[in-house]
Design a protein around this motif. Sequence first.
Motif, PDB file in Angstrom:
ATOM      1  N   GLY A  63       0.788  -1.223   0.000  1.00 12.20           N
ATOM      2  CA  GLY A  63       0.000   0.000   0.000  1.00 12.20           C
ATOM      3  C   GLY A  63       0.821   1.274   0.000  1.00 12.20           C
ATOM      4  N   ARG A  64       2.154   1.166   0.017  1.00 15.23           N
ATOM      5  CA  ARG A  64       3.025   2.337   0.038  1.00 15.23           C
ATOM      6  C   ARG A  64       3.208   2.923  -1.362  1.00 15.23           C
ATOM      7  NH1 ARG A  64       5.286  -1.512   3.289  1.00 15.23           N
ATOM      8  NH2 ARG A  64       5.882  -0.907   5.425  1.00 15.23           N
ATOM      9  N   THR A  65       3.763   4.128  -1.377  1.00 15.35           N
ATOM     10  CA  THR A  65       4.266   4.688  -2.630  1.00 15.35           C
ATOM     11  C   THR A  65       5.768   4.454  -2.634  1.00 15.35           C
ATOM     12  OG1 THR A  65       2.544   6.372  -2.786  1.00 15.35           O
ATOM     13  CG2 THR A  65       4.568   6.768  -4.025  1.00 15.35           C
ATOM     14  N   VAL A  66       6.197   3.549  -3.497  1.00 16.30           N
ATOM     15  CA  VAL A  66       7.602   3.157  -3.608  1.00 16.30           C
ATOM     16  C   VAL A  66       8.133   3.692  -4.933  1.00 16.30           C
ATOM     17  CG1 VAL A  66       9.213   1.213  -3.754  1.00 16.30           C
ATOM     18  CG2 VAL A  66       7.194   1.059  -2.265  1.00 16.30           C
TER      19      VAL A  66
ATOM     20  N   ASP B 265       6.780  13.484  -5.187  1.00 16.23           N
ATOM     21  CA  ASP B 265       5.563  12.810  -5.639  1.00 16.23           C
ATOM     22  C   ASP B 265       5.061  11.763  -4.648  1.00 16.23           C
ATOM     23  OD1 ASP B 265       5.720  14.462  -7.787  1.00 16.23           O
ATOM     24  OD2 ASP B 265       6.219  12.911  -9.263  1.00 16.23           O
ATOM     25  N   GLY B 266       5.495  11.879  -3.396  1.00 16.62           N
ATOM     26  CA  GLY B 266       4.879  11.104  -2.324  1.00 16.62           C
ATOM     27  C   GLY B 266       5.533   9.805  -1.935  1.00 16.62           C
ATOM     28  N   ALA B 267       6.698   9.472  -2.507  1.00 16.09           N
ATOM     29  CA  ALA B 267       7.352   8.206  -2.166  1.00 16.09           C
ATOM     30  C   ALA B 267       7.968   8.267  -0.772  1.00 16.09           C
ATOM     31  CB  ALA B 267       8.433   7.862  -3.186  1.00 16.09           C
ATOM     32  N   THR B 268       7.903   7.153  -0.063  1.00 12.97           N
ATOM     33  CA  THR B 268       8.558   7.024   1.248  1.00 12.97           C
ATOM     34  C   THR B 268       9.691   6.004   1.211  1.00 12.97           C
ATOM     35  OG1 THR B 268       6.903   5.388   1.925  1.00 12.97           O
ATOM     36  CG2 THR B 268       6.475   7.686   2.508  1.00 12.97           C
TER      37      THR B 268
END
Length: 271
Positions: A190-193, A221-224
């Motif tokens: 469910g992450r932004t990779v 752009d929201g990646a962690t």
Amino acid sequence: MRGVPLQNLPTALTAPRSRALALCALPVLALFAVAAFVPLPYTVEWPGVTADTLGTYKGRPVITVTGAQQRATEGQLRMVTITATEPGHRNSLWDSLRAWGDPEQVVVPTEEVYPQSNPKQANEVTQQQMTQSRDDATTAALNYLHLSPDQVKVAIDLGDIGGPSAGQMLALGIVDKIAGDGRGGDLTGGRTVAGTGTIDSAGRIGPVGGVPLKTQAAARDGATVFLLPRSECTQAKVNTPDGLQLVPVDTLAESVAALQALHDGGAVPHC
């Protein structure tokens, strides 16, 4: 208005030596003024667009699978790019100095970015690299899943994006769309990779360059989480955005294992 008599000016300004220095300074200043706008053989780069390989790009699905059931996925697997001044554009000294002072821009010799001086030829080369990258990513992903290209067909559409550096994220996108994490869930959890790295048909991930700019684009752009070739860890740690976890890998199998470990709370490689 009456002028100021020379005899009333400070001696330092009227001395022959001072007048001579002032006269010499004029052409030097003029030279610097001209040099500031003379084109130099340097290219300016900055963080470019990113695209979710599990989603769409410019309204079209990035990955389409036929011959196998395509999963509905959650989370994102974003490939990242660098934007650069056009191959035919020459930046002035002023442009380059301004870019050097910006932490989100870099200045590099044009020949390193565009070995082909012809803009049309440079574009053709990057598109050829993308074609090879798509083919290798497909082969690597299907090999990882023990599937035959005779059984499963994969179409990849990234519009006009060129170059080889999307390979790793394309391969992961194919794996996720077909098999997920192998346990009924998504590779992303469910992450932004986001990530970068070339890939060959055997699943080996290679360096690409420009990682500090790509981490900026990923975080924007929201990646962690950011997957990258292990050999580029040192480069990636330059101006790493807060909250972005760097995960180094050497193969597609390691990428999948790292994402599964993130989901399970296990040990994850780090730079």
